[in-house]
Motif scaffolding. Sequence first.
Motif, PDB file in Angstrom:
ATOM      1  N   UNK A   1       0.891  -1.209   0.002  1.00  0.00           N
ATOM      2  CA  UNK A   1      -0.130  -0.035  -0.057  1.00  0.00           C
ATOM      3  C   UNK A   1       0.667   1.331   0.063  1.00  0.00           C
ATOM      4  N   UNK A   2       2.004   1.098   0.765  1.00  0.00           N
ATOM      5  CA  UNK A   2       3.108   2.420   0.633  1.00  0.00           C
ATOM      6  C   UNK A   2       3.520   2.702  -0.606  1.00  0.00           C
ATOM      7  N   UNK A   3       3.963   1.514  -1.514  1.00  0.00           N
ATOM      8  CA  UNK A   3       4.355   1.803  -2.439  1.00  0.00           C
ATOM      9  C   UNK A   3       3.380   2.379  -3.500  1.00  0.00           C
ATOM     10  N   UNK A   4       2.075   1.901  -3.403  1.00  0.00           N
ATOM     11  CA  UNK A   4       0.899   2.490  -4.129  1.00  0.00           C
ATOM     12  C   UNK A   4       0.774   4.055  -3.851  1.00  0.00           C
ATOM     13  N   UNK A   5       0.850   4.387  -2.720  1.00  0.00           N
ATOM     14  CA  UNK A   5       0.566   5.830  -2.306  1.00  0.00           C
ATOM     15  C   UNK A   5       1.754   6.532  -2.422  1.00  0.00           C
ATOM     16  N   UNK A   6       2.881   6.307  -2.258  1.00  0.00           N
ATOM     17  CA  UNK A   6       4.196   7.116  -2.100  1.00  0.00           C
ATOM     18  C   UNK A   6       5.033   6.922  -3.672  1.00  0.00           C
ATOM     19  N   UNK A   7       4.653   5.854  -4.148  1.00  0.00           N
ATOM     20  CA  UNK A   7       5.597   5.740  -5.381  1.00  0.00           C
ATOM     21  C   UNK A   7       7.158   5.242  -5.157  1.00  0.00           C
ATOM     22  N   UNK A   8       7.356   5.169  -3.830  1.00  0.00           N
ATOM     23  CA  UNK A   8       8.758   4.614  -3.492  1.00  0.00           C
ATOM     24  C   UNK A   8       8.760   3.178  -3.319  1.00  0.00           C
ATOM     25  N   UNK A   9       9.622   2.374  -4.118  1.00  0.00           N
ATOM     26  CA  UNK A   9       9.796   0.915  -4.381  1.00  0.00           C
ATOM     27  C   UNK A   9      10.310   0.437  -3.291  1.00  0.00           C
ATOM     28  N   UNK A  10      11.179   1.272  -2.325  1.00  0.00           N
ATOM     29  CA  UNK A  10      11.766   0.629  -1.024  1.00  0.00           C
ATOM     30  C   UNK A  10      11.066   0.687   0.202  1.00  0.00           C
ATOM     31  N   UNK A  11       9.534   0.725  -0.003  1.00  0.00           N
ATOM     32  CA  UNK A  11       8.710   0.857   1.124  1.00  0.00           C
ATOM     33  C   UNK A  11       9.049  -0.024   2.119  1.00  0.00           C
ATOM     34  N   UNK A  12       9.089  -1.211   1.967  1.00  0.00           N
ATOM     35  CA  UNK A  12       9.339  -2.423   3.008  1.00  0.00           C
ATOM     36  C   UNK A  12      10.620  -1.890   3.880  1.00  0.00           C
ATOM     37  N   UNK A  13      11.644  -1.547   3.281  1.00  0.00           N
ATOM     38  CA  UNK A  13      12.838  -1.371   3.797  1.00  0.00           C
ATOM     39  C   UNK A  13      12.768  -0.053   5.048  1.00  0.00           C
ATOM     40  N   UNK A  14      11.922   0.937   4.453  1.00  0.00           N
ATOM     41  CA  UNK A  14      11.636   2.135   5.235  1.00  0.00           C
ATOM     42  C   UNK A  14      10.830   1.665   6.153  1.00  0.00           C
ATOM     43  N   UNK A  15       9.784   0.976   6.235  1.00  0.00           N
ATOM     44  CA  UNK A  15       9.064   0.643   7.353  1.00  0.00           C
ATOM     45  C   UNK A  15       9.736  -0.333   8.337  1.00  0.00           C
ATOM     46  N   UNK A  16      10.350  -0.911   7.855  1.00  0.00           N
ATOM     47  CA  UNK A  16      11.272  -1.879   8.910  1.00  0.00           C
ATOM     48  C   UNK A  16      12.330  -1.023   9.528  1.00  0.00           C
ATOM     49  N   UNK A  17      12.943   0.125   8.862  1.00  0.00           N
ATOM     50  CA  UNK A  17      13.796   0.893   9.750  1.00  0.00           C
ATOM     51  C   UNK A  17      13.030   1.770  10.641  1.00  0.00           C
ATOM     52  N   UNK A  18      11.972   2.369  10.204  1.00  0.00           N
ATOM     53  CA  UNK A  18      11.204   3.225  11.204  1.00  0.00           C
ATOM     54  C   UNK A  18      10.624   2.330  12.300  1.00  0.00           C
TER      55      UNK A  18
END
Length: 206
Positions: free
Chosen positions: A19-36
Amino acid sequence: AQVDFLLAAGPLDRFCPALCVAVTGQPDARRRLEELSGQNLFVKRLDDGWFRFHALFADYLRARLGRDDPARLRHIQLSAAHWCAETGLWQEAVRYALAAGDAPCAAAWAEAWAMRRVQAGDIRTVTGWLAVLPPALVVGSLRLRLAHAWALAFGLHLGEARDMVSGIEADLVSGRLPAQAEPGELAAVKGLIAGLSDESEAAMAF
């Protein structure tokens, strides 16, 4: 980029990487969420791969985006609505579409899904949709009004259910509603109302 990611995810009640990829356009959403999540930066990990912002932080992000870029906020909400619809998350799809101001889209999704929610015993969701959808869209939809009648009957609001069925029948006769009901569907809900009202003979007749 991290701030932009947070702002884009801010309007979401909960989010997963896709869902984050769909709304942000950033393909590395999984990595960002794991870091946060790993750094405990206002992100709480939920079950099944979903995440959520802490409530106060989410409120801040939504308020900031709504103030600084309302057009982007609406775009994010619509993107989330369509992603949720494609994924079968109908409750969230309707909620995001309404938040974005796309009531016709929300009504179409609610119409397609309302009876399934009634059959699943999820009366609250259906009545919640009907309470927030524009009245004109509800009045003009036979499917939504039938779902409402079923929900009222199962909720034991039998007088209101009878009134709803009577209104549907009157609007079908006058042509104000298109005749799209399945054969016998009105008789079925009338039979349910009669049965729940201890009117066994009437129930059997319907």
